[in-house]
Design a protein around this motif. Structure first.
Motif, PDB file in Angstrom:
ATOM      1  N   ASP A  11       0.024  22.359 -32.105  1.00  0.00           N
ATOM      2  CA  ASP A  11      -1.164  22.901 -31.448  1.00  0.00           C
ATOM      3  C   ASP A  11      -1.387  22.178 -30.115  1.00  0.00           C
ATOM      4  O   ASP A  11      -1.070  21.002 -29.978  1.00  0.00           O
ATOM      5  N   GLY A  65      -6.011  26.558 -30.363  1.00  0.00           N
ATOM      6  CA  GLY A  65      -4.976  27.192 -31.167  1.00  0.00           C
ATOM      7  C   GLY A  65      -4.193  28.230 -30.384  1.00  0.00           C
ATOM      8  O   GLY A  65      -4.177  28.222 -29.160  1.00  0.00           O
ATOM      9  N   HIS A 272      -5.533  14.353 -35.370  1.00  0.00           N
ATOM     10  CA  HIS A 272      -5.398  15.714 -34.858  1.00  0.00           C
ATOM     11  C   HIS A 272      -6.612  16.225 -34.112  1.00  0.00           C
ATOM     12  O   HIS A 272      -6.543  17.287 -33.500  1.00  0.00           O
ATOM     13  N   GLY A 276      -6.795  19.813 -30.949  1.00  0.00           N
ATOM     14  CA  GLY A 276      -7.375  21.111 -31.273  1.00  0.00           C
ATOM     15  C   GLY A 276      -8.545  21.447 -30.382  1.00  0.00           C
ATOM     16  O   GLY A 276      -8.981  20.645 -29.568  1.00  0.00           O
TER      17      GLY A 276
ATOM     18  N   LEU C 153     -10.468  20.332 -35.401  1.00  0.00           N
ATOM     19  CA  LEU C 153      -9.440  20.240 -36.441  1.00  0.00           C
ATOM     20  C   LEU C 153      -9.090  21.608 -37.017  1.00  0.00           C
ATOM     21  O   LEU C 153      -7.963  21.832 -37.450  1.00  0.00           O
ATOM     22  N   THR C 155      -8.735  24.558 -35.538  1.00  0.00           N
ATOM     23  CA  THR C 155      -7.691  25.308 -34.822  1.00  0.00           C
ATOM     24  C   THR C 155      -6.325  24.676 -35.076  1.00  0.00           C
ATOM     25  O   THR C 155      -5.315  25.357 -35.169  1.00  0.00           O
ATOM     26  N   THR C 156      -6.327  23.357 -35.178  1.00  0.00           N
ATOM     27  CA  THR C 156      -5.076  22.652 -35.410  1.00  0.00           C
ATOM     28  C   THR C 156      -4.566  22.889 -36.829  1.00  0.00           C
ATOM     29  O   THR C 156      -3.369  23.136 -37.047  1.00  0.00           O
ATOM     30  N   SER C 159      -3.084  26.365 -36.861  1.00  0.00           N
ATOM     31  CA  SER C 159      -1.801  26.619 -36.206  1.00  0.00           C
ATOM     32  C   SER C 159      -0.684  25.797 -36.844  1.00  0.00           C
ATOM     33  O   SER C 159       0.479  26.137 -36.740  1.00  0.00           O
TER      34      SER C 159
END
Lengths: 341, 341, 341, 341
Positions: A11, A65, A272, A276, C153, C155-156, C159
């Motif tokens: 991402d 994303g 992460h 994102g 987080l 969206t991550t 994906s």
């Protein structure tokens, strides 16, 4: 013209901005058709794709994303792809493929290009470690997220009189640690590019305490590592089933500091969160420009190359050049930061 | 070495980061003394200054404004200053002056330099319109603020089915409008560099409405202006005391659109929100690097020059070169944005 | 009147806003003198304090941390304090003490009050777990930080097609997990108030995967714990020196899910980012109101009580009532969230 | 059960969160069907609607605007609706209508309810001026946006030594001005609830200048108005076509101050930025709870009422009670803020 686009790898804020920009430029200006392959190269190999028109990319500019999905490339499937590169182009009726991705994606792009598929690459990495381009989109967002976190941690570290070790992303290159560390005023920065000695970190913290500053924030790239033999703690911990559990350098360094300083030291692993969500304005602009130039290059027949930022310009550079060497933090950038160990 | 530093001109996120960086580098590495003149050149002329040590710059990295205060330069006082430039240096015992400011400040810096005062300049403008440097700090923050505002306005414009004209800063150069307009996906962008015809804006909005998109956001630089004779509304309005009240281009264009479209069009003037408050990580890094390099240049005796970003490097460029011409948005950057009228 | 103020316990956004509000109200309206004890009760016991006037509290409204410093209370020193409570008041010439802090601080406040020191308390906890008040300042900021992190987080996770377990603060009460989980749309929430069965978490994730949603975000309060015997992983890991290393529930649950699902599951421990930095507008308003009412209460001689939000009003409630029982998440609030296990 | 939902009136962060919550609760727990009418009551009258399932509300929790569209109600069409209320319910097969909106929407809801349509209302206003509920969603976001803008303006006002008049939303109630003014530490606040005398504002600014604080930020609700006859400037200006142009109180007051103080005073009109974009965590939680309780009420047959926050609970209150009187800022809340004129 018929353009295929795909996103591959991890991402990265700005992916949707590139897709949107490709569609806008191609459809509006050139009257092209754009198709999007799903889940990266996997969609190309499996023939999973859908057409993308202006409505499909409405409202995605600021979205994290990727609307196309992504996946990591499997090497054997890549070989297969290269063998059938020209057939594939014919099958999907595409005149050019625009893969958006990091080092692995671009290496694959280069192989497909060598195998005869017309390719225009768009580099993507939050780590900012791709050669031939001054910056990549996603990086600014990652630095912003890490900086804001450290801004918050600083007030807490201060009021709790505590040492905090903040681990940020950057496996092979320390750009995020360097810039977020500078932006947040971290008291120490550890980078993959230069092995650090925990004794130096200890000395810095003790010097601060001696001056009455009873806290410190240390920013560590996940790929940073100590001078050989200088650190007691390593990457291993054993869970209750006897499995070895990886323990990042942030955690190891915090343990090491706690042991040596006799003071509480807390690891904070940002993880992460950095990759994102909504991209910064900077990343949206860069991603939009990359998409625009990729379509231009496609129409000029300028294949086998990728978009790159050089100063204030976006240029096309050979894929070959971009993927041969990782762009790491040079010594003079470390000097500027002063707090790099 | 004894270094004098001052900030002049309008507010710009990152000023404190430069001051902090100058003090850190000068005091920690070189053992210099740093003094800060208050309220820009006024403090220099009146001899109002205070020493700056590490404690004075603690916690200011992320702070908007300038701890030294600022003021606009008065021309006659500048002449006076130039006549006494060398005396002043002797009086305050400074070996070098580091003025941080925009075009006016740097022009004055050049004059002082020509008059014999050792000067190292640091460029500052949220407008990003200083030649010889790829970017200036403050600009990224301004673009970020304008983009976030337009992100919010878009959902509102959409649900109210309304045309919104957002006026952003940029009197002579349209960089903020260009980049925030691109980042927010504005449907139209008007820049000082290219006179626009309101008929084109009307056509764009009508085309959108015809496609069922019943709203539009137009991003206008405060210095944008219409093609001669193309627009009915001008900058004047008369208040109830008969005084003419300046009315920005954003307001004028909104009125014009409302009149021509027969639909509600609302002006939103972002104003000074763009130039205050916490700088982005990008601006903090750039400001910190500029401060660092200014001190290096001072120690090298590299006077009469200013810091500049070129690609990924910070270099020193002649003050003369920096202030001769304004850096405006070139045609190819407008082409990339597509929505520039 | 002479007012003593102190901040004790952990960092909490809004502390400075209370201090500022106390000084503003006391000095401007009543012409009081305010002194601030340093580092919590320690400063009271050691006689370390300074006067606070309007200038001292300029610009601190939006600042994280506390300008007075803080420290954890030592029990034996508290006993000592209680024995000398009235002497202390006389020694420092204070007519009232306003301690700002959490449960421990308020319990101490109550003991000092019982021992004869005039006390007006101000409750503080990011955990929102103090009885007798609808909300405490700091909580809204913590929820905001956790929500923004989960927004990113998500969206991550999507994906990367990954399960993420996000551990947020809340040792004894799950308010942060509940509200940030609801605000971010977490697919599962685990609270200290109700033991969870990891089998239910596994079932939820598998049901999502079956529906084609190949990711999940689970929000876990640090004090959440599994139904006795339901989970294989515990809190222990052994570092390479054989020391046991505490491993939070977030990490343990991620390991457990990975083991049971046969899919990657990543822990993200937000940690102290939640308790530092600039407070939200909500927290600044509440903190300001608490400070204002504390001064009012002091002037009314309304001692032995603390400020509390009830509906839209700020009232005074007995300290005794506030510290007897922790305010935990009731069943009906869990029902509303739906995703609480 | 078959539930109809619609959103009416102006944009308000949190509308999508309510829609999502209604669908989640209704579909997942009760197995209901949900249909969404487009563009508010217009969609109900014209029979424009679509079914809403879980996928339709995926990813909208943090999205500004409303996926259903909105429109202002026309009075004559409302009468028509009331006459056919029961027929309409039959036509669309809905067992209950959940209108989400402000005072106008809820008044219409009450009339429809009286006419025999089963209705459960959800209050919505960024102005926070609906009686019977402690807070409405959207308000917290608006206050947050206004506060952040004033945070930024303060550094600029200070470094430019300038008076700034910031106009925020609030036509009939001054909640946004009150809370954002408190949160940002505005030096003066003007509310619709209490006519202000510009002479008092002038005195405050002059007192600040006398103390060496050479700037001031004044927060004015758009509905604030001066004591009769106390102010020279009014709401009118004449454009070049001789049309009267409305000029808000923020602009008028800035002109007035400039005239009286002989110092530059700048108006900043925040406008629609306050009502668009991503809702805060607070607003998402409140909106989600309102949606949940609306579905519960529908299943209990608890019609003719609306959701309301009371302390920490969400209750149902009669629509009649909610729309009879506007909730304005009471005197004791003004007293707490201290800077209200």
């Amino acid at each position: 013209m018929r353009i295929g686009v795909l996103t591959a790898g991890g991402d990265c804020p700005g992916l949707n901005a590139v897709i949107r920009s490709v569609v806008h430029r191609a459809v509006t200006t050139f009257g092209d058709e754009v198709i999007g392959f799903e889940d990266g190269y996997a969609g190309l190999l499996d023939g999973r794709y859908r057409t993308l028109d202006l409505n499909d990319v409405g409202g995605i500019l600021a979205l994290g994303g990727t609307i196309l999905g992504s996946s990591r490339l499997q090497r054997d499937r890549l070989r297969e792809a290269c063998e059938n590169a020209q057939d594939m182009a014919r099958e999907f009726g595409i005149d050019v493929l625009i893969p958006i991705g990091g080092e692995g994606t671009l290496t694959a792009a280069r192989m497909l290009s060598d195998a005869g598929l017309p390719v225009v690459g768009v580099p993507k990495t939050i780590d900012n470690d791709i050669s031939s381009t001054d910056r990549t989109f996603g990086f600014d967002t990652a630095v912003g997220v890490a900086t804001e976190a450290m801004d918050r941690l600083k007030t807490t570290a201060e009021s709790h009189q505590r040492v905090m070790v903040v681990e940020v992303m950057g496996r092979h290159a320390g750009w995020i640690a360097l810039e977020s560390g500078m932006a947040a005023g971290a008291h120490g920065i550890c980078l993959p590019e230069r092995p650090f000695d925990p004794a130096d970190v200890v000395a810095m913290v003790e010097e601060r305490f001696a001056r009455g500053k009873k806290f410190a924030v240390i920013c560590v790239a996940e790929g940073a590592h100590p001078v050989e033999g200088s650190m007691d703690y390593g990457h291993g911990a054993i869970d209750q089933f006897g499995h070895e559990r990886f323990q990042g350098i942030g955690t190891a360094l915090a343990y090491e500091l706690e042991r040596r300083l006799g003071k509480e030291a807390k690891p904070v692993i940002l993880g992460h969160v950095q990759r994102g969500g909504t991209p910064t304005a900077y990343d949206r602009v860069l991603a939009t420009r990359f998409g625009w130039h990729a379509v231009e290059a496609a129409h000029r027949g300028d294949f086998g190359r990728m978009t790159a930022l050089r100063g204030t310009d976006v240029l096309m550079v050979p894929l070959a050049e971009a993927v041969t060497e990782l762009k790491t933090v040079p010594k003079d950038r470390m000097d500027e930061a002063e707090s790099v160990f």
